[in-house]
Design an enzyme around this catalytic site. Sequence first.
Site, short mmCIF file in Angstrom:
data_model
loop_
_atom_site.label_atom_id
_atom_site.label_comp_id
_atom_site.label_asym_id
_atom_site.label_seq_id
_atom_site.Cartn_x
_atom_site.Cartn_y
_atom_site.Cartn_z
N ARG A 1 69.15 51.36 27.18
CA ARG A 1 68.07 52.24 27.66
C ARG A 1 67.16 51.53 28.66
O ARG A 1 66.67 52.17 29.60
CB ARG A 1 67.25 52.76 26.49
CG ARG A 1 68.02 53.81 25.72
CD ARG A 1 67.22 54.35 24.58
NE ARG A 1 67.89 55.51 24.02
CZ ARG A 1 67.66 55.98 22.80
NH1 ARG A 1 66.78 55.38 22.03
NH2 ARG A 1 68.29 57.03 22.37
N LYS B 1 79.16 69.02 11.08
CA LYS B 1 78.36 70.21 10.76
C LYS B 1 78.59 71.33 11.75
O LYS B 1 78.11 71.28 12.88
CB LYS B 1 76.89 69.84 10.75
CG LYS B 1 76.41 69.34 9.42
CD LYS B 1 74.93 69.25 9.43
CE LYS B 1 74.30 69.82 8.18
NZ LYS B 1 72.85 69.86 8.33
N GLY C 1 75.05 62.41 20.62
CA GLY C 1 75.22 61.76 19.32
C GLY C 1 76.49 60.95 19.13
O GLY C 1 76.75 60.01 19.87
N GLY D 1 69.46 64.37 21.12
CA GLY D 1 68.86 65.68 20.89
C GLY D 1 68.65 66.46 22.19
O GLY D 1 68.87 67.67 22.24
P1 AMP Z 1 77.79 65.61 13.68
O1 AMP Z 1 76.53 64.82 13.44
O2 AMP Z 1 77.79 66.95 13.05
O3 AMP Z 1 78.22 65.60 15.12
O4 AMP Z 1 78.90 64.81 12.89
C1 AMP Z 1 79.31 63.51 13.19
C2 AMP Z 1 79.99 62.97 11.97
O5 AMP Z 1 81.07 63.80 11.64
C3 AMP Z 1 80.57 61.58 12.10
O6 AMP Z 1 79.79 60.71 11.31
C4 AMP Z 1 81.98 61.72 11.53
O7 AMP Z 1 82.31 60.72 10.61
C5 AMP Z 1 81.92 63.05 10.82
N1 AMP Z 1 83.22 63.70 10.68
C6 AMP Z 1 84.12 63.99 11.62
N2 AMP Z 1 85.22 64.53 11.08
C7 AMP Z 1 85.02 64.60 9.75
C8 AMP Z 1 85.79 65.05 8.64
N3 AMP Z 1 87.00 65.53 8.82
N4 AMP Z 1 85.25 64.97 7.40
C9 AMP Z 1 84.01 64.47 7.24
N5 AMP Z 1 83.23 64.02 8.24
C10 AMP Z 1 83.72 64.08 9.48
#
Ligand code: AMP
Length: 393
Positions: A34, A195, A351, A374
Site C-alpha cells: 500500500r 458466502k 478480498g 470492500g
Molecule cells: P468469501 O469471503 O465469501 O469470498 O470467501 C472466501 C473463502 O471461501 C476462502 O477463505 C476460502 O477458503 C473459502 N472457500 C472457498 N471454497 C470453499 C469451499 N468449497 N468450502 C468452504 N470454504 C470455501
Amino acid sequence: MKTICDFNFKDEKALIRVDFNVPLENGRVTDSTRIRSAIPTISKIIKDGGACILMSHLGRPNGFEDKFSLIQIKAELDSLLKIETKFCEDCVGSIAEEMSNNLLMGEVLLLENLRFYNEETEGDDEFSKKLSKLATCFVNDAFGTAHRPHASTTVVAKYFENKFFGKLLEKEVLALKKVMNNGNSPILAVLGGSKISSKIPIIENIIDKVDDIIIGGGMSFTFIKALGGKIGLSIHEDSMMEKALGIIELAKQKNTKIHLPVDVVCAKEFKEGAESKIFPIDSIPNEYEGLDSGPESVEKFKRIIMSSKTILWNGPVGVFELESFSKGTKEIGIAIAESTKSGAFSLVGGGDSVAAVKKFNLENEVSYVSTGGGAMLESLEGKILPGISALKK
Ligand code: AMP
C-alpha cells in the site's frame, strides 16, 4: 475525472488521503504494497515543485494509542521515497498547522493516524474543515477507503476548489470501467468464495454486463442444492436457494451463461492432509464436503477463461489456504494469467482472490490487482463510492 496529471502542483501544498493501513509486526511494516502504491502520486507532486501532506488511518485505535501510530511506517516511506519525510504527532490543530506552514516545496509531511479522532469515521464537518486548513488542494489516492463517508475520504473534499484523483485511485477506477463499461467481449466473471449471500448483489449487478459467469468454490453448492443435487456436508445457505434459482432464470433472460462445476474434490474433514476423493458435483455422499474444484471442472473453466477477452476474478474456487485443496484455485489463477498473456484484460479484486494471486505469485501476470477489498466489492455491486463522488462535485 480530474486527475493529478491534469494539474501542475508547483507551489501547491497537496493534502493527500493515502491508504497506509499496512500490516505491522513489532513496529515494522511486513507488507509495504500500500505504501508503494502511493509513491507515484507523491513523486509527481514533488516533481512539479509542490509539497505533500499525507494523511491515513492505521487499524482501529481507541483514542491515541502508540501501537497504532503512523510513526511506525515513516522509515519504510522514507526508504521508498528516498527522502527524509517529516512527521507530525497530530493530524489537526496548531502543531499540524505550524508544521504545514513551515513545509517547504519538495518536502513531505506525514500526519498522525486520523482515527485517533472519532470525528474521522463520523465524517465530522468541523474536523474536516480543520484538515482542509493544512493545504491548498486535495488529492484522494486511497481506493481502500473510498467506500467510507469519512472526514478525510469524503467530507474534506468540499472545502477545496482543486481536488483530484490520485494515480492509484485513477488506475482502480479505469480497471473497473474496463470490465464493467467498455470491456472487449466475451466478458467473463469468475466468482467464488464461501458466502453466496455476499455475492448476490454483485451477480445481480453484473449479469447483463458480462457474457459468462463461472460460479465456483463454496458458493456453488447453494446453486447445486437448489437444482436438486446432493451436496453432502458442503457449505451452503438454504435461505439463498430461491435467489440462486432466480439468478439462473435471470441469466437465461439476459442471455448470460452461468457455468457451475461438474465435479469436486471432497473430504470427510476440513483439514490439511485430509484424505480426499473426487465426486460428481451433484452426488456428494452424506459424510463428505466439497473443498476444491475437481479436475473436470477446472478443465471446463480453463476453456472458458482462455476464450474470454475480459476477465474479472473475485473469490477462490476452493479452500486455497489449505495446500491439499488449493490446486483448483491455483490452476484458475494460472489460466487467467495465460489468457492475459494472450491479450485478455484481467482484473482481480475483492478480498481472497487477491490473497490467492499473491500466494501463487501471479500478481504480475494479471492486468490489475485491486488494492481495495470492500471498496472493490461495493463497486462491483454497482454502488457509487462516496470518496469518488466527492471528487466530482
Ligand atoms: P468469501 O469471503 O465469501 O469470498 O470467501 C472466501 C473463502 O471461501 C476462502 O477463505 C476460502 O477458503 C473459502 N472457500 C472457498 N471454497 C470453499 C469451499 N468449497 N468450502 C468452504 N470454504 C470455501
